[in-house]
Motif scaffolding. Structure first.
Motif, PDB file in Angstrom:
ATOM      1  N   TRP A 258     -17.827 -20.058 -15.171  1.00  0.00           N
ATOM      2  CA  TRP A 258     -16.801 -18.652 -14.275  1.00  0.00           C
ATOM      3  C   TRP A 258     -17.662 -18.227 -13.521  1.00  0.00           C
ATOM      4  O   TRP A 258     -18.599 -17.847 -13.859  1.00  0.00           O
ATOM      5  N   ASN A 259     -17.166 -18.565 -12.243  1.00  0.00           N
ATOM      6  CA  ASN A 259     -17.067 -17.682 -10.828  1.00  0.00           C
ATOM      7  C   ASN A 259     -16.126 -16.465 -11.122  1.00  0.00           C
ATOM      8  O   ASN A 259     -15.271 -16.961 -10.211  1.00  0.00           O
ATOM      9  N   ASP A 260     -16.764 -15.259 -11.090  1.00  0.00           N
ATOM     10  CA  ASP A 260     -15.376 -14.171 -10.788  1.00  0.00           C
ATOM     11  C   ASP A 260     -15.801 -14.223  -8.803  1.00  0.00           C
ATOM     12  O   ASP A 260     -16.853 -14.580  -8.238  1.00  0.00           O
ATOM     13  N   LEU A 261     -14.458 -13.835  -8.882  1.00  0.00           N
ATOM     14  CA  LEU A 261     -14.927 -14.018  -6.753  1.00  0.00           C
ATOM     15  C   LEU A 261     -13.917 -12.498  -6.850  1.00  0.00           C
ATOM     16  O   LEU A 261     -12.457 -12.872  -6.450  1.00  0.00           O
ATOM     17  N   THR A 262     -13.870 -11.459  -7.416  1.00  0.00           N
ATOM     18  CA  THR A 262     -13.026 -10.132  -6.855  1.00  0.00           C
ATOM     19  C   THR A 262     -12.866  -9.601  -5.834  1.00  0.00           C
ATOM     20  O   THR A 262     -13.729  -9.516  -5.278  1.00  0.00           O
ATOM     21  N   LEU A 263     -12.156  -9.957  -5.133  1.00  0.00           N
ATOM     22  CA  LEU A 263     -12.031  -8.909  -4.110  1.00  0.00           C
ATOM     23  C   LEU A 263     -11.360  -7.397  -3.583  1.00  0.00           C
ATOM     24  O   LEU A 263     -10.171  -7.631  -4.607  1.00  0.00           O
ATOM     25  N   TYR A 264     -11.650  -7.092  -2.828  1.00  0.00           N
ATOM     26  CA  TYR A 264     -10.553  -5.950  -2.635  1.00  0.00           C
ATOM     27  C   TYR A 264     -10.023  -5.713  -1.411  1.00  0.00           C
ATOM     28  O   TYR A 264     -10.615  -6.293  -0.269  1.00  0.00           O
ATOM     29  N   TYR A 265      -9.255  -5.680  -0.977  1.00  0.00           N
ATOM     30  CA  TYR A 265      -8.119  -5.473   0.223  1.00  0.00           C
ATOM     31  C   TYR A 265      -8.122  -3.719   0.655  1.00  0.00           C
ATOM     32  O   TYR A 265      -7.839  -3.306  -0.405  1.00  0.00           O
ATOM     33  N   MET A 266      -9.077  -3.730   1.610  1.00  0.00           N
ATOM     34  CA  MET A 266      -9.154  -2.287   1.568  1.00  0.00           C
ATOM     35  C   MET A 266      -8.606  -1.772   2.408  1.00  0.00           C
ATOM     36  O   MET A 266      -8.100  -2.324   3.978  1.00  0.00           O
ATOM     37  N   VAL A 267      -7.286  -0.551   3.232  1.00  0.00           N
ATOM     38  CA  VAL A 267      -5.959  -0.505   3.711  1.00  0.00           C
ATOM     39  C   VAL A 267      -6.336   0.742   4.753  1.00  0.00           C
ATOM     40  O   VAL A 267      -6.554   2.178   3.482  1.00  0.00           O
ATOM     41  N   GLY A 268      -6.873   1.818   5.860  1.00  0.00           N
ATOM     42  CA  GLY A 268      -6.508   3.014   6.022  1.00  0.00           C
ATOM     43  C   GLY A 268      -5.678   2.930   7.218  1.00  0.00           C
ATOM     44  O   GLY A 268      -6.042   2.409   8.358  1.00  0.00           O
ATOM     45  N   ARG A 269      -5.729   4.604   7.631  1.00  0.00           N
ATOM     46  CA  ARG A 269      -5.528   5.297   8.228  1.00  0.00           C
ATOM     47  C   ARG A 269      -5.676   6.262   9.800  1.00  0.00           C
ATOM     48  O   ARG A 269      -5.936   6.987   8.727  1.00  0.00           O
ATOM     49  N   LYS A 270      -5.946   5.307  11.036  1.00  0.00           N
ATOM     50  CA  LYS A 270      -6.757   6.800  12.227  1.00  0.00           C
ATOM     51  C   LYS A 270      -4.984   8.009  12.285  1.00  0.00           C
ATOM     52  O   LYS A 270      -3.940   7.552  11.815  1.00  0.00           O
ATOM     53  N   PRO A 271      -5.927   8.635  11.775  1.00  0.00           N
ATOM     54  CA  PRO A 271      -4.563   9.871  11.580  1.00  0.00           C
ATOM     55  C   PRO A 271      -4.632  10.324  13.250  1.00  0.00           C
ATOM     56  O   PRO A 271      -4.659   9.624  13.793  1.00  0.00           O
ATOM     57  N   ILE A 272      -3.337  10.733  12.855  1.00  0.00           N
ATOM     58  CA  ILE A 272      -2.094  11.648  14.164  1.00  0.00           C
ATOM     59  C   ILE A 272      -2.611  12.693  14.379  1.00  0.00           C
ATOM     60  O   ILE A 272      -2.515  13.523  14.052  1.00  0.00           O
ATOM     61  N   THR A 273      -2.989  12.564  15.261  1.00  0.00           N
ATOM     62  CA  THR A 273      -4.101  13.960  16.276  1.00  0.00           C
ATOM     63  C   THR A 273      -2.970  14.825  16.347  1.00  0.00           C
ATOM     64  O   THR A 273      -1.824  13.888  17.092  1.00  0.00           O
ATOM     65  N   ARG A 274      -2.518  15.922  16.613  1.00  0.00           N
ATOM     66  CA  ARG A 274      -1.366  16.804  17.160  1.00  0.00           C
ATOM     67  C   ARG A 274      -1.801  17.898  18.240  1.00  0.00           C
ATOM     68  O   ARG A 274      -3.213  18.283  18.082  1.00  0.00           O
TER      69      ARG A 274
END
Length: 274
Positions: A258-274
């Motif tokens: 068994w060759n584990d290949l756990t991936l994480y998909y990382m998503v982030g948003r840049k804040p909208i400055t006001r």
């Protein structure tokens, strides 16, 4: 990071220009990452470590002629392959740049989306670079990255064990993304918000022979060159190979290894400055 390491990275990938034809793993991961980022027509995209353009080409098809994609990579060979695929697809909204993502510069607030698919293990100083990439994003823009879990892969985990027997510390392929919590903290520290980390298991069973053949990849991979191979003489490397083969044999099951290949998909948003 010393330039010779980056040259090793470029040389290594110059010889891997057909990786996108080695099964469907890389195309599927690229497609999934794109789906995570909600690309819209007319947007402007930066694809870091673009390789042969798997993300860049699909993104360019979505944004259309009113949008644009910039792909950056160290490897001239990868970019040549990407140019060929772009021409075959008839796309005119992709610009490719050969360069070091640590030093290449773009205007602040230029891009709507930034991607880095399967490139993080090879990019040094990820926290510092994430802060730079944050500047390139427009307010409200999204960054989407893949990371590798601490349980992956069979090669990495065996090398950690073997390196310890020689008094060496072999880091995981990407310590910064080892767990969902680390992934989230990585993006949060760089200034992103609305962070989402999703997990996908891409592992499978390998035959003993296939797992043994990975030894050649170990010898050629710049990460193992830097942290393992260059610290051992030829006799020690032969002994390490024997140890690697012996460890593999203890892992054989009726399905294979068994060759584990756990991936994480990382998503982030840049804040909208006001």
């Amino acid at each position: 990071m010393p330039n010779h390491y980056k040259q090793q990275i470029a040389d290594y990938f110059n010889h891997r220009i057909n990786y996108d034809q080695e099964g469907d793993f890389h195309p599927l991961v690229a497609h999934h990452l794109i789906q995570c980022a909600d690309i819209q027509p007319g947007q402007h995209i930066l694809d870091i470590a673009t390789g042969t353009g798997l993300v860049a080409i699909e993104a360019a098809q979505i944004v259309g002629n009113s949008g644009s994609v910039v792909g950056v990579d160290l490897s001239e060979g990868m970019l040549r392959r990407s140019h060929s695929k772009i021409a075959a697809a008839g796309l005119t909204n992709i610009e490719l740049k050969q360069g070091d993502i640590e030093t290449i510069d773009f205007p602040d607030n230029r891009f709507d989306r930034i991607f880095c698919c399967c490139g993080i293990p090879y990019i040094p100083n990820i926290p510092t670079n994430l802060r730079r990439w944050h500047k390139f994003l427009k307010p409200g823009g999204i960054i989407a990255l893949t990371g590798i879990a601490e349980t992956a892969s069979i090669v990495s985990n065996l090398l950690i064990k073997i390196a310890q027997s020689y008094g060496l510390e072999f880091p995981r392929w990407s310590e910064e993304t080892a767990t969902p919590e680390k992934c989230s903290n990585l993006l949060q520290t760089a200034g992103f918000e609305q962070i989402q980390v999703t997990e996908e298991q891409c592992g499978d069973y390998l035959s003993l022979e296939s797992a043994q053949n990975l030894w050649e990849m170990i010898l050629n991979n710049p990460l193992t060159q830097m942290n393992f191979v260059q610290h051992l003489n030829s006799e020690q490397l032969n002994a390490a190979k024997d140890q690697y083969f012996a460890e593999l044999e203890t892992l054989v099951t009726k399905e294979g290894i068994w060759n584990d290949l756990t991936l994480y998909y990382m998503v982030g948003r840049k804040p909208i400055t006001r």
